[in-house]
Design a protein around this motif. Structure first.
Motif, short mmCIF file in Angstrom:
data_model
loop_
_atom_site.label_atom_id
_atom_site.label_comp_id
_atom_site.label_asym_id
_atom_site.label_seq_id
_atom_site.Cartn_x
_atom_site.Cartn_y
_atom_site.Cartn_z
N THR A 263 41.89 51.46 51.95
CA THR A 263 43.21 50.86 51.80
C THR A 263 44.26 51.87 51.35
O THR A 263 45.42 51.79 51.74
CB THR A 263 43.16 49.68 50.82
OG1 THR A 263 42.52 50.09 49.60
CG2 THR A 263 42.38 48.51 51.42
N ALA A 264 43.86 52.84 50.53
CA ALA A 264 44.81 53.89 50.14
C ALA A 264 45.21 54.72 51.35
O ALA A 264 46.38 55.10 51.51
CB ALA A 264 44.21 54.77 49.05
N THR A 265 44.26 55.01 52.21
CA THR A 265 44.57 55.73 53.44
C THR A 265 45.52 54.92 54.31
O THR A 265 46.52 55.45 54.83
CB THR A 265 43.29 56.05 54.22
OG1 THR A 265 42.39 56.79 53.39
CG2 THR A 265 43.60 56.86 55.47
N GLY A 266 45.21 53.64 54.48
CA GLY A 266 46.08 52.79 55.28
C GLY A 266 47.48 52.72 54.72
O GLY A 266 48.47 52.75 55.47
N LEU A 267 47.60 52.67 53.40
CA LEU A 267 48.92 52.60 52.78
C LEU A 267 49.73 53.87 53.05
O LEU A 267 50.95 53.81 53.26
CB LEU A 267 48.77 52.38 51.28
CG LEU A 267 50.04 52.09 50.47
CD1 LEU A 267 50.87 50.98 51.10
CD2 LEU A 267 49.70 51.75 49.03
N SER A 268 49.06 55.02 53.10
CA SER A 268 49.77 56.26 53.41
C SER A 268 50.28 56.28 54.84
O SER A 268 51.26 56.97 55.14
CB SER A 268 48.85 57.47 53.17
OG SER A 268 47.85 57.57 54.17
N LEU A 269 49.65 55.54 55.72
CA LEU A 269 50.09 55.47 57.12
C LEU A 269 51.18 54.43 57.33
O LEU A 269 51.99 54.55 58.26
CB LEU A 269 48.90 55.13 58.03
CG LEU A 269 47.66 56.02 57.93
CD1 LEU A 269 46.57 55.51 58.87
CD2 LEU A 269 48.00 57.47 58.23
N GLY B 13 52.04 52.24 44.74
CA GLY B 13 50.67 51.81 44.51
C GLY B 13 49.94 52.72 43.55
O GLY B 13 49.16 52.26 42.71
N GLY B 14 50.21 54.03 43.65
CA GLY B 14 49.63 54.97 42.69
C GLY B 14 50.06 54.67 41.27
O GLY B 14 49.27 54.78 40.32
N ALA B 15 51.33 54.26 41.10
CA ALA B 15 51.82 53.91 39.77
C ALA B 15 51.11 52.68 39.23
O ALA B 15 50.78 52.60 38.02
CB ALA B 15 53.33 53.66 39.82
N LEU B 16 50.82 51.70 40.08
CA LEU B 16 50.15 50.48 39.62
C LEU B 16 48.71 50.76 39.21
O LEU B 16 48.26 50.31 38.14
CB LEU B 16 50.18 49.40 40.71
CG LEU B 16 49.42 48.11 40.41
CD1 LEU B 16 49.88 47.49 39.10
CD2 LEU B 16 49.58 47.11 41.56
N ILE B 17 47.97 51.49 40.02
CA ILE B 17 46.57 51.75 39.65
C ILE B 17 46.49 52.69 38.46
O ILE B 17 45.53 52.64 37.68
CB ILE B 17 45.76 52.28 40.85
CG1 ILE B 17 46.30 53.62 41.35
CG2 ILE B 17 45.74 51.26 41.97
CD1 ILE B 17 45.46 54.21 42.48
#
Length: 686
Positions: free
Chosen positions: A311-317, A326-330
């Motif tokens: 999902t992190a990969t998908g978010l970068s795309l 998203g990085g701030a939330l996690i």
């Protein structure tokens, strides 16, 4: 509506397998859904929504059901499915493009058929064990979601095209993805743009949905976009349930996002579909990360870790800015988790988090390589800048306080205070996340925050006689406004964070409400009715959410687009209306701007993605657009000479101007199309 009503359904009782029936409650729900789906599929717009939902839900469901361990609550599972679906299809396009292949229509249709059969069989098997009827909390949430769905449909009922600027280049990228079966980072022959570093995950998803559903692209974009907007209520409810573990929090969050807050409903006025997709994916990433941190079983941790990488990969795309959010939330979730862990455990998980970064880099390697070549390396050698300033870096108060946002923010603050009073970890996570977003979009705050932290560290180190920490405190004190000035980053403008705050704010409101929710049954029923009433009231207020200023094209322009596609040569060149927009590019001013993405013909003002392309072509396009704008400003422009020099074949005019039918009529050009205010003139060679 109590905390136990939203627990996941177990397939065993007392260690024994439940007796399943051929038509359990779950299977009846599935059959009902299939019947409703068949009815919806009878309309083109319904097919667009179903095709989008299919690509979002089916891959995610099949992957998530094989994760080891117990299943999360159904609401969290849906958010996970959406996140996985938004990741899988872009990854398929990415690697197919990287090896020189293409996702052809036959592959898509064949893959969709196999996926549908597999999903149907799996769902029929899984739902056999579901015998429980929906709880009161579930019915309240479903009612809110139905109200939101109707509202999203009403909001676009009068639109013929997706509004504003972004929609035009989204349409072009979707067209390129559908025609080539590849990632649309090269836009030739429509624009001289090659290796474009613009996020594209949303576009390949809608291209795949368009090829399954058919219909006209503006309709597919409008209705799939509103479906994505509706899903924001689902994922906002899932996020609230994840952190607060109370059903009321989920229902209230769904009401706020679906019917009260003007964001994300207002996104339709901008065609901001990529950010919508990114925020959906963000919730799936947050759920995976939270379960990874709090799961004790090793096999389950491995499963969640794999899902995080995906999902992190998908978010970068899909959306790079939301990737940072998203990085701030996690990070916020991790900080709260670290407070109760040993140093050894923290070190182990930090190492695994590093592996996540490596996994994301490898899984999206072709995309990151493009970002490195087109953005990071040029910035490193000074050819371009990653910083910005001026109005782009300032908060728009009109956006921050749009609609009832004053009340939304006030209620969120009240919810945060209640959470602090009750010592809720969810409050800490969400407030840290909001604080992180504020700092990321306002880097200058770092030089004010770090000295304050330095004072605390210095005092603590002196009291405890830990002199190494005293050095760290002095270093933090040295980073202050007098010594360090951090610029704004163009990737993270303040307004992007401001229009994304509906997620944490709705969760804070939901959590605060859950903390004071009554325990008596009759008061709970009254509260549920009040919640539905608030949703209906908010829906009434939001019916006309679309800003009419952003509506550039109408039904008359749709008809004109069909005529252009059928009656003009594919290499025809159109002079169209233009208007000022950003310092670096102009925009179209009416339906003529849709000519390129819908018909493939050249226009004098191209979609704004030309800024990623050939500098000479960009300069010529800007000069043409500025001359058209000058005509509207009353400046003496030789229009006939402009038409001759630019080798124009047709002139697209409308009452929006600057090029109006009355203005062109006296120049001797032949009107070849006249309908509903749109007049197209043909320029014939002398």
């Amino acid at each position: 509506m109590n905390g136990r009503e939203f627990q996941p359904v177990s397939t065993t009782v007392g260690g024994k397998q439940l007796t399943t029936s051929r038509l359990s409650a779950g299977r009846r729900w599935l059959l009902s859904g299939l019947v409703i789906g068949l009815l919806v599929a009878m309309t083109p717009t319904g097919r667009a929504v179903l095709a989008t939902a299919f690509w979002l839900i089916a891959p995610g469901y099949l992957i998530e059901r094989y994760l080891p361990g117990a299943r999360p609550h159904w609401l969290l599972r849906i958010a996970l499915w959406v996140g996985i679906g938004l990741s899988i299809l872009p990854l398929v396009y990415l690697w197919t493009t990287a090896i020189g292949g293409a996702v052809t229509p036959s592959l898509l249709i064949g893959g969709a058929f196999l996926l549908a059969i597999s999903t149907g069989v799996a769902a029929w098997h899984d739902l056999a064990a579901v015998h429980d009827r929906p709880s009161t909390a579930t019915w309240v949430l479903l009612t809110v979601l139905v109200i939101t769905a109707g509202l999203r449909a009403v909001q676009i009922a009068d639109l013929a095209f997706p509004p504003w600027v972004d929609s035009v280049h989204h349409a072009l990228m979707i067209r390129v993805a559908a025609e080539t079966g590849r990632v649309p980072w090269t836009l030739t022959p429509y624009l001289p743009v090659v290796d474009m570093p613009y996020h594209w995950g949303y576009h390949v998803l809608i291209a795949a949905a368009w090829q399954l559903s058919g219909g006209e692209l503006p309709d597919v974009m409008l209705w799939s976009g509103q479906f994505l907007n509706w899903l924001q209520s689902v994922t906002a409810a899932a996020l609230a349930l994840l952190y607060w573990r109370r059903p009321v929090a989920a229902s209230v969050a769904a009401v706020i996002v679906g019917c009260i807050s003007w964001m994300p409903a207002y996104y339709v006025s901008w065609g901001r579909y990529t950010q919508l997709s990114g925020l959906l994916l963000l919730v799936g990433l947050a759920i995976s990360w939270h379960y990874w941190l709090h799961t004790g079983d090793r096999r389950e941790r491995i499963g969640w870790l794999a899902l995080i990488i995906l999902t992190a990969t998908g978010l970068s795309l899909v959306h790079m800015r939301v990737f940072v959010f998203g990085g701030a939330l996690i990070a916020a979730d991790s900080l709260v988790w670290c407070m109760r862990q040993s140093r050894r455990t923290i070190s182990i998980y930090a190492g695994l988090a590093g592996l996540v970064g490596v996994g994301v880099a490898l899984l999206a390697a072709p995309w990151w390589w493009l970002i490195l070549r087109r953005i990071l390396l040029p910035a490193a050698v000074g050819e371009q800048s990653l910083t910005t300033g001026g109005s782009y870096a300032r908060l728009s108060y009109d956006l921050m306080w749009i609609g009832p946002n004053e009340w939304v923010v006030a209620l969120a603050l009240l919810g945060a205070l209640l959470g602090v009073a009750r010592r809720q970890r969810a409050t800490t996570i969400l407030t840290l996340w909001v604080g992180g977003l504020v700092v990321l979009t306002n880097p200058w705050l770092i030089s004010f925050v770090l000295p304050s932290v330095g004072v605390i560290v210095l005092i603590g180190s002196v009291v405890q006689r830990r002199w190494r920490w005293a050095g760290i405190g002095l270093l933090l004190l040295a980073i202050n406004p007098a010594t360090v000035h951090l610029p704004f980053l163009w990737l993270l403008p303040v307004d992007i964070a401001a229009i994304s705050l509906f997620l944490p704010l709705s969760s804070l409101i939901g959590g605060g409400t859950a903390l004071i929710w009554p325990s008596r049954r009759w008061l709970q029923i009254g509260g549920a009715c009040a919640l539905i009433g608030v949703a209906l009231w908010g829906a009434q207020q939001q019916r006309n959410i679309v800003n009419p200023i952003t509506v550039l094209a109408t039904t008359d322009d749709r008809v004109a687009m069909r005529w252009i596609g059928e009656h003009t040569p594919t290499d025809a060149r159109f002079l169209i209306n233009a208007a000022p927009w950003l310092p670096t590019i102009e925009r179209g001013n009416d339906g003529g701007w849709w000519i390129t993405p819908l018909t493939g013909r050249w226009t004098s003002t191209p979609p704004v993605l030309i800024t990623y392309g050939d500098p000479t072509a960009l300069r010529v396009a800007r000069q043409l657009s500025q001359q058209v704008i000058a005509i509207g400003n009353g400046q003496p422009i030789d229009l006939v000479q402009l038409i001759t020099d630019a080798q124009i074949d047709y002139i697209y005019t409308s009452p929006a101007g600057p090029l109006t039918p009355a203005q062109i009529a006296g120049l001797g050009y032949e009107p070849v199309y006249t309908q509903g205010g749109v007049v197209i003139y043909q320029v014939r060679a002398p």
